[in-house]
Motif scaffolding. Sequence first.
Motif, short mmCIF file in Angstrom:
data_model
loop_
_atom_site.label_atom_id
_atom_site.label_comp_id
_atom_site.label_asym_id
_atom_site.label_seq_id
_atom_site.Cartn_x
_atom_site.Cartn_y
_atom_site.Cartn_z
N ALA A 1 0.82 -1.21 0.00
CA ALA A 1 0.00 0.00 0.00
C ALA A 1 0.85 1.26 0.00
O ALA A 1 0.49 2.27 -0.63
N TYR A 2 1.98 1.23 0.68
CA TYR A 2 2.84 2.42 0.73
C TYR A 2 3.46 2.70 -0.63
O TYR A 2 3.52 3.85 -1.08
N THR A 3 3.91 1.64 -1.33
CA THR A 3 4.46 1.81 -2.67
C THR A 3 3.40 2.38 -3.60
O THR A 3 3.67 3.30 -4.39
N ARG A 4 2.20 1.86 -3.53
CA ARG A 4 1.12 2.36 -4.38
C ARG A 4 0.81 3.82 -4.06
O ARG A 4 0.54 4.62 -4.96
N ALA A 5 0.85 4.18 -2.78
CA ALA A 5 0.59 5.57 -2.39
C ALA A 5 1.66 6.51 -2.93
O ALA A 5 1.37 7.62 -3.38
N LEU A 6 2.92 6.05 -2.89
CA LEU A 6 4.01 6.87 -3.45
C LEU A 6 3.81 7.08 -4.95
O LEU A 6 3.99 8.19 -5.47
N LEU A 7 3.43 6.03 -5.65
CA LEU A 7 3.25 6.12 -7.10
C LEU A 7 2.07 7.03 -7.45
O LEU A 7 2.12 7.78 -8.43
N ARG A 8 1.00 6.99 -6.64
CA ARG A 8 -0.17 7.84 -6.92
C ARG A 8 0.15 9.32 -6.72
O ARG A 8 -0.54 10.18 -7.29
N SER A 9 1.15 9.61 -5.91
CA SER A 9 1.45 11.02 -5.62
C SER A 9 2.27 11.69 -6.72
O SER A 9 2.53 12.89 -6.66
N ILE A 10 2.68 10.92 -7.74
CA ILE A 10 3.47 11.48 -8.83
C ILE A 10 2.55 11.99 -9.93
O ILE A 10 1.68 11.26 -10.41
N PRO A 11 2.70 13.25 -10.36
CA PRO A 11 1.90 13.74 -11.48
C PRO A 11 2.29 13.03 -12.77
O PRO A 11 3.47 12.75 -13.01
N THR A 12 1.33 12.72 -13.61
CA THR A 12 1.58 12.04 -14.88
C THR A 12 0.99 12.87 -16.02
O THR A 12 0.33 13.89 -15.81
N LEU A 13 1.20 12.40 -17.24
CA LEU A 13 0.64 13.09 -18.40
C LEU A 13 -0.89 13.04 -18.39
O LEU A 13 -1.55 13.86 -19.03
N ASP A 14 -1.44 12.05 -17.68
CA ASP A 14 -2.91 11.91 -17.61
C ASP A 14 -3.51 12.76 -16.50
O ASP A 14 -4.74 12.85 -16.40
N THR A 15 -2.67 13.37 -15.65
CA THR A 15 -3.19 14.17 -14.55
C THR A 15 -3.93 15.39 -15.08
O THR A 15 -3.43 16.10 -15.97
N VAL A 16 -5.13 15.62 -14.57
CA VAL A 16 -5.93 16.76 -15.00
C VAL A 16 -5.23 18.06 -14.61
O VAL A 16 -4.81 18.22 -13.46
N PRO A 17 -5.04 19.00 -15.54
CA PRO A 17 -4.36 20.26 -15.21
C PRO A 17 -5.02 20.99 -14.04
O PRO A 17 -6.25 21.02 -13.93
N LYS A 18 -4.19 21.52 -13.16
CA LYS A 18 -4.61 22.30 -12.00
C LYS A 18 -5.42 21.50 -10.97
O LYS A 18 -6.04 22.07 -10.09
N SER A 19 -5.40 20.17 -11.12
CA SER A 19 -6.09 19.34 -10.13
C SER A 19 -5.20 19.15 -8.91
O SER A 19 -3.98 19.33 -8.96
N VAL A 20 -5.80 18.80 -7.78
CA VAL A 20 -5.05 18.59 -6.55
C VAL A 20 -4.35 17.24 -6.60
O VAL A 20 -4.98 16.21 -6.87
N LEU A 21 -3.04 17.24 -6.37
CA LEU A 21 -2.30 15.99 -6.38
C LEU A 21 -2.63 15.15 -5.14
O LEU A 21 -2.91 15.68 -4.07
N GLN A 22 -2.60 13.84 -5.32
CA GLN A 22 -2.88 12.94 -4.21
C GLN A 22 -1.71 12.95 -3.23
O GLN A 22 -0.54 12.99 -3.64
N THR A 23 -2.01 12.91 -1.96
CA THR A 23 -0.99 12.85 -0.92
C THR A 23 -1.26 11.66 -0.01
O THR A 23 -2.35 11.08 -0.04
N ILE A 24 -0.26 11.32 0.81
CA ILE A 24 -0.42 10.25 1.78
C ILE A 24 -0.82 10.88 3.11
O ILE A 24 -0.08 11.74 3.62
N PRO A 25 -1.95 10.52 3.67
CA PRO A 25 -2.37 11.12 4.95
C PRO A 25 -1.36 10.86 6.05
O PRO A 25 -0.66 9.85 6.06
N GLY A 26 -1.31 11.78 7.03
CA GLY A 26 -0.45 11.59 8.19
C GLY A 26 1.02 11.82 7.88
O GLY A 26 1.38 12.30 6.81
N THR A 27 1.87 11.46 8.82
CA THR A 27 3.31 11.62 8.69
C THR A 27 4.02 10.37 9.21
O THR A 27 3.42 9.53 9.89
N VAL A 28 5.31 10.27 8.88
CA VAL A 28 6.12 9.17 9.40
C VAL A 28 6.28 9.36 10.91
O VAL A 28 6.58 10.45 11.38
#
Length: 326
Positions: A252-279
């Motif tokens: 799940a952590y690897t998937r969360a890291l990958l989701r937080s990266i903007p891609t060419l498919d990312t909608v312009p000016k949309s909010v990027l996904q983040t991982i809740p909480g902190t280490v």
Amino acid sequence: MSDQYVLEVDRLITSFETERGLLRAVDQVSFKIPYGKTVGIVGESGCGKSVTAMSIVGLLPHPSGKVLGGEIHFKGEDLLHAPAKRMRQVRGGEIGVIFQEPMAALNPVHRIGRQVSEVFRIHKKMSKKDAWDASTEMLQLLKIPAPEKRMMDYPHHLSGGMRQRIVIALALACRPDLVIADEPTTALDVTVQAQILDLLGNLQSDMGMSLMLITHDLGVIAETCDEVVVMYGGRVVESAPVEELFADPLHAYTRALLRSIPTLDTVPKSVLQTIPGTVAGLGEYTHGCRFCQRMGRVTAISRERPKFKEVQPGHWLEICKECSNL
């Protein structure tokens, strides 16, 4: 020990002495680096990446930092039990280290030429003149313009990208078998970052060295590495060949890291996904799944430590019922 790997780290435990007692920063970390390959160590700040690197080369803060268990073998040699004299030979001679912050790695009161030539004089026993000439050639190899002039400069005369090239020159001067690059492109702009990474890749091919690349940027991992080790909370939660990990991340952590990266498919000016909480801090780690701890899954936190198993050939995973995509 295998002839296939230049470095083998097995169940490494590193702790720091604090007012609250010994706290583990690295908790039974294991990975291997093959000859001539690049292995990326990825994770957020505070996950134990740099502490792992400093444990390998014996540069932990003294006396608070201590390696309490595990094994570190470099070309079959046990580094944890090597004498201090031998470790001074290994550092800089056989293992080069590119530190995270070039201004902290360079001495501000000495000229660049003195600092680079010192490596040749200590490890290669060269004369002052020969070391100076070898240093100039190294700066030229790193595509630093007017190397003779740069040799006479002080670190504050150079730009951030140029200082980073000097730090790389220090690490590669003796053509080591392994280079540990601790976030070598931190605080550099994107253009200079690409130049530094291309330079490292070309030098690796020319010298045949292995590279341990520490970063929090999965884009850098995808571009430069052969294998990737994902760390969280002082542990390895997943490791696999790069193509396989990006195609099929299982934790799940690897998937969360990958989701937080903007891609060419990312909608312009949309909010990027983040991982809740902190280490969590060192004194707050649970014995169970530490990513579950971050996500607030109380039932998973109370369990025993998840087992770390090979789920596919070359693909290792920390097996947590809540976090593992199996």
